[in-house]
Design a protein around this motif. Structure first.
Motif, PDB file in Angstrom:
ATOM      1  N   TRP A 116       0.840  -1.202   0.000  1.00  0.00           N
ATOM      2  CA  TRP A 116       0.000   0.000   0.000  1.00  0.00           C
ATOM      3  C   TRP A 116       0.878   1.256   0.000  1.00  0.00           C
ATOM      4  CZ3 TRP A 116      -1.858  -4.103   3.207  1.00  0.00           C
ATOM      5  CH2 TRP A 116      -3.102  -4.621   2.832  1.00  0.00           C
ATOM      6  N   ALA A 117       2.022   1.166   0.686  1.00  0.00           N
ATOM      7  CA  ALA A 117       2.965   2.286   0.743  1.00  0.00           C
ATOM      8  C   ALA A 117       4.299   1.846   0.156  1.00  0.00           C
ATOM      9  CB  ALA A 117       3.153   2.769   2.176  1.00  0.00           C
ATOM     10  N   LEU A 118       4.862   2.664  -0.727  1.00  0.00           N
ATOM     11  CA  LEU A 118       6.138   2.385  -1.363  1.00  0.00           C
ATOM     12  C   LEU A 118       7.057   3.586  -1.171  1.00  0.00           C
ATOM     13  CD1 LEU A 118       4.909   1.001  -4.820  1.00  0.00           C
ATOM     14  CD2 LEU A 118       5.533  -0.336  -2.794  1.00  0.00           C
ATOM     15  N   SER A 119       8.332   3.371  -1.458  1.00  0.00           N
ATOM     16  CA  SER A 119       9.265   4.492  -1.533  1.00  0.00           C
ATOM     17  C   SER A 119       9.284   5.023  -2.963  1.00  0.00           C
ATOM     18  CB  SER A 119      10.675   4.039  -1.124  1.00  0.00           C
ATOM     19  OG  SER A 119      11.172   3.121  -2.071  1.00  0.00           O
ATOM     20  N   ALA A 120       9.859   6.191  -3.148  1.00  0.00           N
ATOM     21  CA  ALA A 120       9.872   6.798  -4.480  1.00  0.00           C
ATOM     22  C   ALA A 120      10.687   5.973  -5.460  1.00  0.00           C
ATOM     23  CB  ALA A 120      10.410   8.227  -4.403  1.00  0.00           C
ATOM     24  N   HIS A 121      11.753   5.349  -4.989  1.00  0.00           N
ATOM     25  CA  HIS A 121      12.542   4.513  -5.894  1.00  0.00           C
ATOM     26  C   HIS A 121      11.735   3.310  -6.367  1.00  0.00           C
ATOM     27  CE1 HIS A 121      16.083   6.743  -4.449  1.00  0.00           C
ATOM     28  NE2 HIS A 121      16.617   6.357  -5.587  1.00  0.00           N
ATOM     29  N   GLN A 122      10.944   2.735  -5.463  1.00  0.00           N
ATOM     30  CA  GLN A 122      10.098   1.619  -5.877  1.00  0.00           C
ATOM     31  C   GLN A 122       9.040   2.068  -6.873  1.00  0.00           C
ATOM     32  OE1 GLN A 122       8.948   0.532  -1.803  1.00  0.00           O
ATOM     33  NE2 GLN A 122       9.728  -1.507  -2.207  1.00  0.00           N
ATOM     34  N   ALA A 123       8.552   3.291  -6.702  1.00  0.00           N
ATOM     35  CA  ALA A 123       7.461   3.792  -7.533  1.00  0.00           C
ATOM     36  C   ALA A 123       7.916   4.297  -8.888  1.00  0.00           C
ATOM     37  CB  ALA A 123       6.723   4.904  -6.792  1.00  0.00           C
ATOM     38  N   ALA A 124       9.211   4.495  -9.085  1.00  0.00           N
ATOM     39  CA  ALA A 124       9.706   5.038 -10.355  1.00  0.00           C
ATOM     40  C   ALA A 124       9.289   4.141 -11.517  1.00  0.00           C
ATOM     41  CB  ALA A 124      11.225   5.165 -10.312  1.00  0.00           C
ATOM     42  N   GLY A 125       8.843   4.758 -12.593  1.00  0.00           N
ATOM     43  CA  GLY A 125       8.413   4.009 -13.765  1.00  0.00           C
ATOM     44  C   GLY A 125       6.963   3.580 -13.723  1.00  0.00           C
ATOM     45  N   MET A 126       6.243   3.906 -12.632  1.00  0.00           N
ATOM     46  CA  MET A 126       4.830   3.546 -12.516  1.00  0.00           C
ATOM     47  C   MET A 126       4.014   4.786 -12.193  1.00  0.00           C
ATOM     48  SD  MET A 126       5.006  -0.104 -10.455  1.00  0.00           S
ATOM     49  CE  MET A 126       6.185   0.395  -9.201  1.00  0.00           C
ATOM     50  N   ARG A 127       2.708   4.717 -12.478  1.00  0.00           N
ATOM     51  CA  ARG A 127       1.790   5.805 -12.159  1.00  0.00           C
ATOM     52  C   ARG A 127       0.480   5.210 -11.670  1.00  0.00           C
ATOM     53  NH1 ARG A 127       0.881  10.677 -15.841  1.00  0.00           N
ATOM     54  NH2 ARG A 127       1.249  11.897 -13.966  1.00  0.00           N
ATOM     55  N   TRP A 128      -0.236   6.003 -10.864  1.00  0.00           N
ATOM     56  CA  TRP A 128      -1.528   5.596 -10.325  1.00  0.00           C
ATOM     57  C   TRP A 128      -2.518   6.752 -10.487  1.00  0.00           C
ATOM     58  CZ3 TRP A 128       3.169   4.491  -8.264  1.00  0.00           C
ATOM     59  CH2 TRP A 128       3.470   3.140  -8.024  1.00  0.00           C
ATOM     60  N   PRO A 129      -3.811   6.461 -10.506  1.00  0.00           N
ATOM     61  CA  PRO A 129      -4.783   7.555 -10.605  1.00  0.00           C
ATOM     62  C   PRO A 129      -4.662   8.576  -9.480  1.00  0.00           C
ATOM     63  CG  PRO A 129      -5.833   5.464 -11.118  1.00  0.00           C
ATOM     64  CD  PRO A 129      -4.452   5.140 -10.634  1.00  0.00           C
ATOM     65  N   ALA A 130      -4.361   8.102  -8.266  1.00  0.00           N
ATOM     66  CA  ALA A 130      -4.195   9.019  -7.135  1.00  0.00           C
ATOM     67  C   ALA A 130      -2.978   8.603  -6.329  1.00  0.00           C
ATOM     68  CB  ALA A 130      -5.435   9.023  -6.248  1.00  0.00           C
ATOM     69  N   VAL A 131      -2.257   9.590  -5.819  1.00  0.00           N
ATOM     70  CA  VAL A 131      -1.046   9.340  -5.033  1.00  0.00           C
ATOM     71  C   VAL A 131      -1.089  10.212  -3.784  1.00  0.00           C
ATOM     72  CG1 VAL A 131       1.445   9.781  -4.962  1.00  0.00           C
ATOM     73  CG2 VAL A 131       0.459   8.536  -6.880  1.00  0.00           C
ATOM     74  N   VAL A 132      -0.702   9.622  -2.656  1.00  0.00           N
ATOM     75  CA  VAL A 132      -0.555  10.360  -1.399  1.00  0.00           C
ATOM     76  C   VAL A 132       0.920  10.321  -1.033  1.00  0.00           C
ATOM     77  CG1 VAL A 132      -1.192  10.489   1.029  1.00  0.00           C
ATOM     78  CG2 VAL A 132      -2.884   9.758  -0.667  1.00  0.00           C
ATOM     79  N   VAL A 133       1.575  11.470  -1.045  1.00  0.00           N
ATOM     80  CA  VAL A 133       3.000  11.555  -0.704  1.00  0.00           C
ATOM     81  C   VAL A 133       3.119  11.993   0.750  1.00  0.00           C
ATOM     82  CG1 VAL A 133       5.199  12.672  -1.225  1.00  0.00           C
ATOM     83  CG2 VAL A 133       3.625  12.093  -3.080  1.00  0.00           C
ATOM     84  N   VAL A 134       3.789  11.175   1.550  1.00  0.00           N
ATOM     85  CA  VAL A 134       3.953  11.443   2.980  1.00  0.00           C
ATOM     86  C   VAL A 134       5.374  11.927   3.212  1.00  0.00           C
ATOM     87  CG1 VAL A 134       3.745  10.480   5.300  1.00  0.00           C
ATOM     88  CG2 VAL A 134       2.291   9.614   3.460  1.00  0.00           C
ATOM     89  N   LEU A 135       5.498  13.126   3.759  1.00  0.00           N
ATOM     90  CA  LEU A 135       6.799  13.756   3.937  1.00  0.00           C
ATOM     91  C   LEU A 135       7.027  14.050   5.422  1.00  0.00           C
ATOM     92  CD1 LEU A 135       6.533  16.144   0.910  1.00  0.00           C
ATOM     93  CD2 LEU A 135       7.837  14.040   1.044  1.00  0.00           C
ATOM     94  N   PRO A 136       7.674  13.148   6.137  1.00  0.00           N
ATOM     95  CA  PRO A 136       7.903  13.350   7.563  1.00  0.00           C
ATOM     96  C   PRO A 136       8.929  14.443   7.820  1.00  0.00           C
ATOM     97  CG  PRO A 136       8.314  11.076   6.882  1.00  0.00           C
ATOM     98  CD  PRO A 136       8.179  11.891   5.642  1.00  0.00           C
ATOM     99  N   GLY A 137       8.868  15.028   9.011  1.00  0.00           N
ATOM    100  CA  GLY A 137       9.763  16.142   9.330  1.00  0.00           C
ATOM    101  C   GLY A 137      11.220  15.778   9.323  1.00  0.00           C
TER     102      GLY A 137
END
Length: 804
Positions: free
Chosen positions: A726-747
């Motif tokens: 359900w949650a991936l890192s940006a490197h894992q997500a590279a080369g793929m797209r989804w209709p909706a994305v939630v980017v979580v940016l911790p402090g």
């Protein structure tokens, strides 16, 4: 209007670049404590795990209907106390967060992001001699071995005497034969005049073969080492006080003679995945006693190789000799220069000097020795010529790739007339690409997501001309999108499937891929070894197009192939003028040039959700995926992807996946921690991430559904190659797209932010982007920081060499 305000811009991604982030002007949300990265979750050994512990808890001014509202954050609710940030940041014992690959290599956890994983899987694949069909990963490894054998054979041929004319081919060979026939009197000279040239046959696009149902693809565990070898290795390990669990990996890595090898050279234990210098030193002391010393050449040789293997995890194919010497000095080696010279002389590593025509023809130890001596006499000045050290596997791959690209450039028919196809193109950029490919054997094409339509138009036009044209992509999702753009599923394959033979047209009688034009999309994801195998598999005359977005994160493996080809200007470059549409496209395009702009988002395409702490970040993320996005945007939870900075910490992929599973698909995890309906990612080989859904499990293993294809993962491989997705890192997500994305940016991700990470993460959403924001001013500073060349490679120099 949904605004992306200055100062409350979405949170901070982890860094692939060396972005220096200044402290935020407003208080940063309290970062969560980072734990070690999750290895097998990562499909990439790069800096996604830089922020492994980088979980931000920002305060969320939005209510449960964050997405339903305008999406604009509140006035300062996104900031939290600086005390919380400082306390959690103190949990990091290093001055700067390690890269994803480094962190995973240190903790030794299994996963595709560590070198250990890559080496282990390679060794395991090599050990599998069963007659069962090869998996994609094993086929790739076999192709790499075949490539190295070809390179060695080619080098041996170069060293031997060459008979006159034996290297000629085509018309040159025919002319030579004609001259010799006339000189010997076998034929009169007039017999060669006025001979009509045969008309070149026009090939038509092959009729697609009917689709055949594919059986479930088994993701088998390679056979282990022989039991007797494991037992003997375990005995030696026990003598040295090493864990018995290392016996199997050691026997697989070092071979059947692992016990004898370790007894003669205990530091060979460093080659085993997950073993560090401290463990190897302790093992050596127990076995050797008084003979063991920090300057033992066995130790220094092993350390040099280990340093370069770790550098490969960060994408380097070579390292500057001064960096290696400094690292050796940090490992208590009293004479690093002598240690490097000895490693070069023993063939542990190869030495290269920029500016020399053929450094491989020199005595291996000579260049390093002479340069090192010059450095010793002039310690204050820089080395006049950069001396690089590299492992032979990457050196061979880069040299083979450079030779192969030059071959494609020179062997292509350059007078093809594709004018009609270019005039019928759907856009000026597509027409320009078609014209460039008609006249050149190698072309580079750059552009964003919208620009992917141009390679698709090229493939369609080439097939209309009767050429065998094919497009290859990084992921299953990319294959689906390319097939939709061309309107023909037969035109799109994944790169792994093409090289393994599971997809595509197959190979001709000479072993080359049966294509006339190959378009490689997602080219930034190409590592140097895969690229070398691919180019070696293309016949003379094949046209190759490398297409991709240079702003995204780089490959999981070593090398920066696409960036080096662009920098070397080894071929024509077509820059797309097709902009990415919509608010997300506008936002991402600005990030690509270092600007984090406000965007108009009347349809809630971009929503900012400030949060205060990691707990609130997880809560808001689950709320967005499970409720707000489906209700307000109309995108179901199954089509919404969460992307975060790293795996560890209170808001990393592990914590988010646990919370999302509890909300979306609760269950006891009876199949090795998984239940039917769980979203997962399967890692069949280092650097490859395949999203899937758990179907069931039986005696054969865990059954997954990957976009309609069933995959069976053997029980012993589930723990190391399957993770919740359900949650991936940006490197894992590279080369793929989804209709909706939630980017979580911790402090606490602020230290690892980079422009390329933000660009990649924010660009994964097609219709909607929510940003759970907790890093305040760190994000715009990271975006403004120019990307740095974070990988040391030799490919650019090799590509430029013929032009000098």
């Amino acid at each position: 209007m949904t605004a992306l305000p200055r100062g409350e811009t979405p949170g901070s991604p982890a860094a692939d670049d060396d972005g220096v982030v200044a402290p935020p002007s407003a208080a940063v949300p309290a970062p969560s404590t980072g734990d070690e990265p999750h290895a097998a979750d990562e499909g990439s050994p790069t800096a996604d795990d830089t922020g492994d512990g980088a979980e931000t808890d920002g305060q969320d001014t939005a209510t449960d209907d964050d997405t339903d509202a305008s999406g604009a954050p509140g006035d300062g609710d996104g900031s939290a106390s600086a005390e919380g940030n400082a306390s959690e940041a103190g949990a990091d014992t290093t001055p700067a967060p390690p890269s994803e690959a480094e962190a995973e290599a240190e903790d030794g956890s299994p996963g595709e992001d560590q070198s250990g994983d890559a080496e282990g899987e390679t060794a395991e694949a090599g050990a599998d001699t069963a007659p069962a069909p090869l998996s994609e990963a094993e086929a790739e490894l076999a192709a790499q071995r075949e490539l190295r054998e070809r390179i060695e054979k080619r080098k041996a041929e170069k060293e031997g005497p060459i008979a006159a004319g034996t290297k000629l081919s085509g018309k040159a060979a025919d002319l030579l034969a004609a001259v010799r026939a006339v000189e010997s009197g076998e034929q009169p000279a007039t017999s060669f005049f006025d001979s009509p040239a045969p008309a070149a046959p026009r090939r038509t696009a092959p009729t697609p073969a009917p689709a055949r149902p594919r059986a479930p693809e088994p993701a088998r565990a390679p056979q282990g080492a022989p039991p007797e070898a494991v037992a003997a290795t375990a005995a030696v390990l026990a003598e040295g006080g090493a864990p018995a669990a290392l016996a199997g990996p050691a026997a697989e890595t070092l071979g059947a003679q692992a016990a004898e090898t370790l007894r003669a050279d205990p530091w060979q234990l460093l080659a085993v995945p997950g073993v560090g210098p401290e463990q190897a030193d302790g093992f050596a002391r127990a076995l050797l006693g008084a003979e063991c010393g920090p300057d033992d050449v066995r130790r220094t040789d092993a350390l040099v190789g280990w340093l370069l293997e770790r550098a490969a995890l960060r994408g380097h194919t070579a390292l500057d000799a001064s960096e290696v010497r400094a690292a050796l000095a940090g490992r208590s080696v009293t004479d690093p220069e002598a240690a490097v010279r000895h490693a070069v002389a023993e063939g542990v590593v190869l030495v290269f000097q920029d500016g020399q025509e053929d450094p491989g023809d020199q005595e291996p130890g000579a260049p390093a020795e002479s340069t090192e001596g010059a450095e010793a006499t002039e310690p204050a000045g820089p080395e006049p010529v950069q001396v690089l050290l590299g492992l032979d596997r990457y050196a061979l791959a880069e040299e083979s790739l450079a030779d192969g690209l030059a071959r494609l450039v020179n062997a292509c028919e350059k007078d093809a007339d594709w004018t009609e196809a270019a005039s019928a193109a759907s856009s000026p950029s597509a027409a320009e690409l078609i014209r460039a490919v008609a006249a050149h054997g190698l072309v580079a094409h750059t552009g964003g997501e919208a620009a992917r339509a141009e390679p698709a138009a090229l493939i369609t036009a080439a097939r209309a001309l009767g050429l065998r044209a094919l497009g290859t992509v990084h992921s299953v999702d990319g294959r689906r999108r390319l097939a939709g753009a061309t309107g023909d599923p037969e035109t799109a394959v994944t790169l792994a499937g093409l090289l393994s033979g599971a997809q595509g047209p197959g190979r001709d009688e000479e072993g080359a891929i049966a294509v006339d034009l190959l378009v490689v999309l997602d080219a930034p994801q190409l590592d140097v070894e895969t690229a070398a195998v691919l180019v070696e598999s293309l016949a003379d005359g094949t046209r190759l197009v490398l297409s991709g977005d240079p702003g995204v994160l780089g490959s999981a493996g070593a090398g920066r192939v696409f960036a080096d080809v662009l920098a070397a200007r080894a071929c024509p470059q077509v820059v797309s003028r097709t902009p990415d549409p919509g608010p997300i496209g506008e936002l991402v395009s600005g990030i690509g040039i270092g600007e984090l702009n406000q965007v108009e988002a009347p349809g809630k395409e971009v929503v900012i959700v400030p949060v205060r702490d990691a707990g609130e970040a997880v809560h808001r993320t689950v709320q967005l995926v499970a409720d707000s996005v489906p209700r307000a945007i109309g995108v179901p939870s199954s089509d919404t992807q969460v992307i975060t900075v790293g795996h560890g910490g209170s808001a990393g992929t592990r914590a988010l996946n646990a919370a999302l599973k509890q909300r979306l698909n609760p269950g006891p995890g009876r199949f090795g921690g998984f239940d039917p309906g769980d979203r997962v990612v399967h890692v069949p080989a280092p650097g490859r991430v395949v999203p899937a859904v758990v179907v069931s499990a039986d005696a054969e293993g865990l059954r997954l559904d990957c976009a309609g294809t069933e995959i069976v993962v053997a029980q012993e491989r589930v723990e190391s190659s399957v993770r919740h997705g359900w949650a991936l890192s940006a490197h894992q997500a590279a080369g793929m797209r989804w209709p909706a994305v939630v980017v979580v940016l911790p402090g606490d991700a602020a230290q690892g932010l980079s422009r390329s990470w933000v660009y990649t993460a924010f660009g994964r959403g097609e219709r909607h982007l929510s940003v759970v924001h907790g890093v305040d001013q760190a994000l715009p500073r990271a975006v403004a920081q120019p990307p740095a060349q974070d990988r040391t490679t030799r490919l650019r120099t090799l590509l430029e060499a013929p032009a000098r």
